[in-house]
Design an enzyme around this catalytic site. Structure first.
Site, PDB file in Angstrom:
ATOM      1  N   HIS A   1      -9.519   3.626   6.481  1.00 57.06           N
ATOM      2  CA  HIS A   1     -10.552   2.789   5.860  1.00 57.06           C
ATOM      3  C   HIS A   1     -11.975   3.301   6.029  1.00 57.06           C
ATOM      4  O   HIS A   1     -12.903   2.708   5.483  1.00 57.06           O
ATOM      5  CB  HIS A   1     -10.466   1.342   6.381  1.00 57.06           C
ATOM      6  CG  HIS A   1     -11.010   1.174   7.771  1.00 57.06           C
ATOM      7  ND1 HIS A   1     -10.237   1.340   8.892  1.00 57.06           N
ATOM      8  CD2 HIS A   1     -12.253   0.872   8.224  1.00 57.06           C
ATOM      9  CE1 HIS A   1     -10.979   1.139   9.972  1.00 57.06           C
ATOM     10  NE2 HIS A   1     -12.207   0.855   9.594  1.00 57.06           N
TER      11      HIS A   1
HETATM   12  C1  UD1 Z   1     -16.065  -2.690   7.943  1.00 55.74           C
HETATM   13  C2  UD1 Z   1     -16.977  -2.099   8.992  1.00 55.74           C
HETATM   14  C3  UD1 Z   1     -16.229  -1.053   9.810  1.00 55.74           C
HETATM   15  C4  UD1 Z   1     -14.947  -1.619  10.375  1.00 55.74           C
HETATM   16  C5  UD1 Z   1     -14.117  -2.235   9.262  1.00 55.74           C
HETATM   17  C6  UD1 Z   1     -12.916  -2.920   9.850  1.00 55.74           C
HETATM   18  C7  UD1 Z   1     -19.384  -1.932   8.412  1.00 55.74           C
HETATM   19  C8  UD1 Z   1     -20.466  -1.037   7.946  1.00 55.74           C
HETATM   20  N1  UD1 Z   1     -18.129  -1.422   8.366  1.00 55.74           N
HETATM   21  O1  UD1 Z   1     -15.712  -1.644   7.038  1.00 55.74           O
HETATM   22  O2  UD1 Z   1     -17.035  -0.630  10.886  1.00 55.74           O
HETATM   23  O3  UD1 Z   1     -14.228  -0.570  10.980  1.00 55.74           O
HETATM   24  O4  UD1 Z   1     -14.904  -3.229   8.566  1.00 55.74           O
HETATM   25  O5  UD1 Z   1     -11.906  -3.125   8.925  1.00 55.74           O
HETATM   26  O6  UD1 Z   1     -19.638  -3.045   8.802  1.00 55.74           O
HETATM   27  N2  UD1 Z   1     -13.120  -5.768   0.686  1.00 55.74           N
HETATM   28  C9  UD1 Z   1     -12.268  -6.632   0.050  1.00 55.74           C
HETATM   29  N3  UD1 Z   1     -11.796  -7.705   0.751  1.00 55.74           N
HETATM   30  C10 UD1 Z   1     -12.155  -7.972   2.032  1.00 55.74           C
HETATM   31  C11 UD1 Z   1     -13.026  -7.090   2.665  1.00 55.74           C
HETATM   32  C12 UD1 Z   1     -13.509  -6.003   1.985  1.00 55.74           C
HETATM   33  O7  UD1 Z   1     -11.920  -6.446  -1.112  1.00 55.74           O
HETATM   34  O8  UD1 Z   1     -11.669  -8.979   2.599  1.00 55.74           O
HETATM   35  C13 UD1 Z   1     -13.589  -4.566  -0.049  1.00 55.74           C
HETATM   36  C14 UD1 Z   1     -14.879  -4.792  -0.796  1.00 55.74           C
HETATM   37  O9  UD1 Z   1     -14.839  -4.071  -1.975  1.00 55.74           O
HETATM   38  C15 UD1 Z   1     -15.908  -4.159   0.114  1.00 55.74           C
HETATM   39  C16 UD1 Z   1     -15.125  -3.008   0.747  1.00 55.74           C
HETATM   40  O10 UD1 Z   1     -13.796  -3.518   0.884  1.00 55.74           O
HETATM   41  O11 UD1 Z   1     -17.029  -3.709  -0.583  1.00 55.74           O
HETATM   42  C17 UD1 Z   1     -15.629  -2.589   2.088  1.00 55.74           C
HETATM   43  O12 UD1 Z   1     -15.768  -3.722   2.956  1.00 55.74           O
HETATM   44  P1  UD1 Z   1     -16.916  -3.713   4.091  1.00 55.74           P
HETATM   45  O13 UD1 Z   1     -16.763  -4.914   4.935  1.00 55.74           O
HETATM   46  O14 UD1 Z   1     -18.252  -3.451   3.495  1.00 55.74           O
HETATM   47  O15 UD1 Z   1     -16.576  -2.426   4.907  1.00 55.74           O
HETATM   48  P2  UD1 Z   1     -15.219  -1.966   5.590  1.00 55.74           P
HETATM   49  O16 UD1 Z   1     -14.819  -0.671   4.991  1.00 55.74           O
HETATM   50  O17 UD1 Z   1     -14.241  -3.080   5.568  1.00 55.74           O
HETATM   51  N1  UDP Z   2      -4.770  -4.306  12.018  1.00 57.89           N
HETATM   52  C1  UDP Z   2      -4.003  -5.366  11.544  1.00 57.89           C
HETATM   53  N2  UDP Z   2      -3.401  -5.236  10.326  1.00 57.89           N
HETATM   54  C2  UDP Z   2      -3.507  -4.120   9.559  1.00 57.89           C
HETATM   55  C3  UDP Z   2      -4.301  -3.044  10.056  1.00 57.89           C
HETATM   56  C4  UDP Z   2      -4.934  -3.178  11.276  1.00 57.89           C
HETATM   57  O1  UDP Z   2      -3.855  -6.385  12.224  1.00 57.89           O
HETATM   58  O2  UDP Z   2      -2.932  -4.074   8.470  1.00 57.89           O
HETATM   59  C5  UDP Z   2      -5.422  -4.441  13.329  1.00 57.89           C
HETATM   60  C6  UDP Z   2      -5.191  -3.296  14.288  1.00 57.89           C
HETATM   61  O3  UDP Z   2      -3.964  -3.455  14.966  1.00 57.89           O
HETATM   62  C7  UDP Z   2      -6.392  -3.428  15.205  1.00 57.89           C
HETATM   63  C8  UDP Z   2      -7.482  -3.877  14.260  1.00 57.89           C
HETATM   64  O4  UDP Z   2      -6.816  -4.420  13.124  1.00 57.89           O
HETATM   65  O5  UDP Z   2      -6.183  -4.457  16.164  1.00 57.89           O
HETATM   66  C9  UDP Z   2      -8.333  -2.708  13.873  1.00 57.89           C
HETATM   67  O6  UDP Z   2      -9.172  -3.065  12.823  1.00 57.89           O
HETATM   68  P1  UDP Z   2      -9.719  -2.020  11.768  1.00 57.89           P
HETATM   69  O7  UDP Z   2      -8.909  -0.794  11.788  1.00 57.89           O
HETATM   70  O8  UDP Z   2      -9.886  -2.757  10.493  1.00 57.89           O
HETATM   71  O9  UDP Z   2     -11.195  -1.758  12.315  1.00 57.89           O
HETATM   72  P2  UDP Z   2     -11.819  -0.780  13.422  1.00 57.89           P
HETATM   73  O10 UDP Z   2     -11.126  -1.028  14.714  1.00 57.89           O
HETATM   74  O11 UDP Z   2     -11.686   0.610  12.930  1.00 57.89           O
HETATM   75  O12 UDP Z   2     -13.258  -1.175  13.448  1.00 57.89           O
END
Ligand code: UD1
Ligand code: UDP
Length: 358
Positions: free
Chosen positions: A205
């Site tokens: 991601h």
């Molecule tokens: C965010 C965090 C990242 C974290 C990750 C965990 C920032 C800058 N990034 O990244 O550090 O590791 O969350 O998963 O805060 N979207 C959906 N549905 C949702 C959420 C997101 O469709 O429920 C899509 C949207 O198009 C959005 C894109 O995913 O624009 C990215 O979501 P965003 O929360 O901005 O960043 P993440 O990549 O999720």
């Molecule tokens: N995770 C989850 N379901 C998924 C993928 C990840 O429950 O389909 C959990 C994973 O086990 C961990 C957390 O989400 O506990 C990590 O979140 P993510 O990778 O979104 O963010 P990051 O840790 O990189 O910020």
């Protein structure tokens, strides 16, 4: 003590679960969900499974640019913090929700406590690196998962209010492990014909991997080089969006599934042959569960997993991933020190906040 806790993204719900439980034994918490993650499988499922109290308010600030997200969150947090007048604002990790909460606290003169302080990738191209550095420099209480993190802070002259307490994600893992074990071989695994130790588990991601076509293709090409192995990818919405945008589809051995809840994820991660990921949290969980990990990044904040020989950094390059996987399939090191505490980080954090007074 009255605390406003701010969460918004998937890993923060998991971190909040053990801390909220420990805090609410004797103190009051007002829980804010910024709305950063909003799909049911990225948000609601964690509140239900982990019995996290319902947020007192959801700001509904979802998909936006980093700048819009942080500034809109701050504007929405302002009246809440003024009305609640908390002793502490608690923020977790390194997302935009973390930074928005920390900056709002700083500008309103409310002390900020940062859970998962001191982590560094030293890669300033990541928005998360800015978020965590800024948050650490604003915070009055800094809860580090490891001594390595506390040493990182000391190098930036942050030495006061620093506590090494272990990792709240390990608290969550230990509190839920037996419930997750009951699902091994059933549920999501049975539905997809996955047998323990016969599949690789993948999550992708990071913007640097998903939003760059060459990098994303490099990762998919590497997965195609293991045609006899079932590879299950729980697809983060950012990955889904970019696969569609680039018109990329993975090889037939790769199974794309919706993001799963925490219990199914623990069942999958604890029974995978190995894990390939660019997630921060999952690298730690792989280590805690004794599963070898290949990290699809050039650097990691969780460097001790690499030095211990349980994790390797490949970035998105196909050839490097393939050799990383081959290496990870060899027997792991006999030694596996417990870097992340014994599951009482949340309790230690509450005690430390009490000792700091309000
Ligand atoms: C965010 C965090 C990242 C974290 C990750 C965990 C920032 C800058 N990034 O990244 O550090 O590791 O969350 O998963 O805060 N979207 C959906 N549905 C949702 C959420 C997101 O469709 O429920 C899509 C949207 O198009 C959005 C894109 O995913 O624009 C990215 O979501 P965003 O929360 O901005 O960043 P993440 O990549 O999720
Ligand atoms: N995770 C989850 N379901 C998924 C993928 C990840 O429950 O389909 C959990 C994973 O086990 C961990 C957390 O989400 O506990 C990590 O979140 P993510 O990778 O979104 O963010 P990051 O840790 O990189 O910020």
């Amino acid at each position: 003590m009255h605390v406003v806790s701010i969460v918004g993204a998937r890993p923060q719900f998991i971190k909040a679960a053990p801390f909220s439980r420990a805090l609410r034994k004797e103190h009051h918490e007002f829980l804010v969900h910024t709305g950063q993650h909003y799909d049911p499988e990225m948000s609601d499922i964690f509140f239900e499974e982990l019995e996290i109290p319902r947020p007192d308010i959801n700001l509904g600030i979802g998909a936006e640019s980093n700048l819009e997200q942080v500034s809109h969150m701050m504007l929405a947090l302002h009246p809440i913090i003024e009305t609640q007048n908390p002793d502490w604002i608690v923020v977790y990790g390194d997302t935009n929700s973390t930074l928005a909460g920390a900056l709002t606290g700083q500008l309103l003169n409310v002390p900020v406590a940062h859970i998962e302080a001191g982590l560094r990738s030293y890669n300033r191209a990541m928005p998360e690196e800015h978020n965590r550095v800024l948050t650490d420099h604003i915070s009055s209480a800094l809860f580090c998962p490891t001594q390595v993190a506390a040493d990182n802070l000391a190098r930036e002259s942050i030495t006061s209010g620093v506590f090494v307490v272990g990792d709240v994600m390990i608290d969550a893992l230990l509190q839920n492990r037996s419930r997750a074990q009951e699902r091994i071989g059933l549920g999501i695994m049975a539905a997809n014909g996955l047998r323990a130790k016969e599949f690789f588990l993948v999550t992708i991601h990071r913007a640097s991997n998903t939003d760059n076509q060459a990098n994303l293709s490099g990762i998919l090409d590497a997965l195609a080089r293991f045609p006899d192995v079932r590879i299950v990818v729980t697809v983060h919405p950012r990955l889904r969006k970019m696969l569609d945008q680039f018109g990329l589809s993975p090889s037939p051995n790769v199974l794309l599934i919706l993001p799963v809840g925490y219990l199914d994820m623990l069942a999958l991660s604890s029974s995978a042959r190995l894990i390939l990921t660019d997630s921060g949290g999952l690298q730690k969980e792989a280590y805690a569960l004794h599963i070898p990990c290949v990290t699809l990044r050039e650097e990691t904040e969780w460097i001790e997993t690499v030095t211990a020989g349980w994790n390797r950094l490949t970035g998105p390059d196909c050839a490097k991933i393939v050799s990383g996987v081959r290496e990870a399939l060899a027997p792991p090191p006999a030694d596996r020190p417990d870097f992340y505490g014994s599951g009482d980080a949340s309790v230690q954090i509450v005690k430390a906040l009490e000792s700091l007074g309000s």
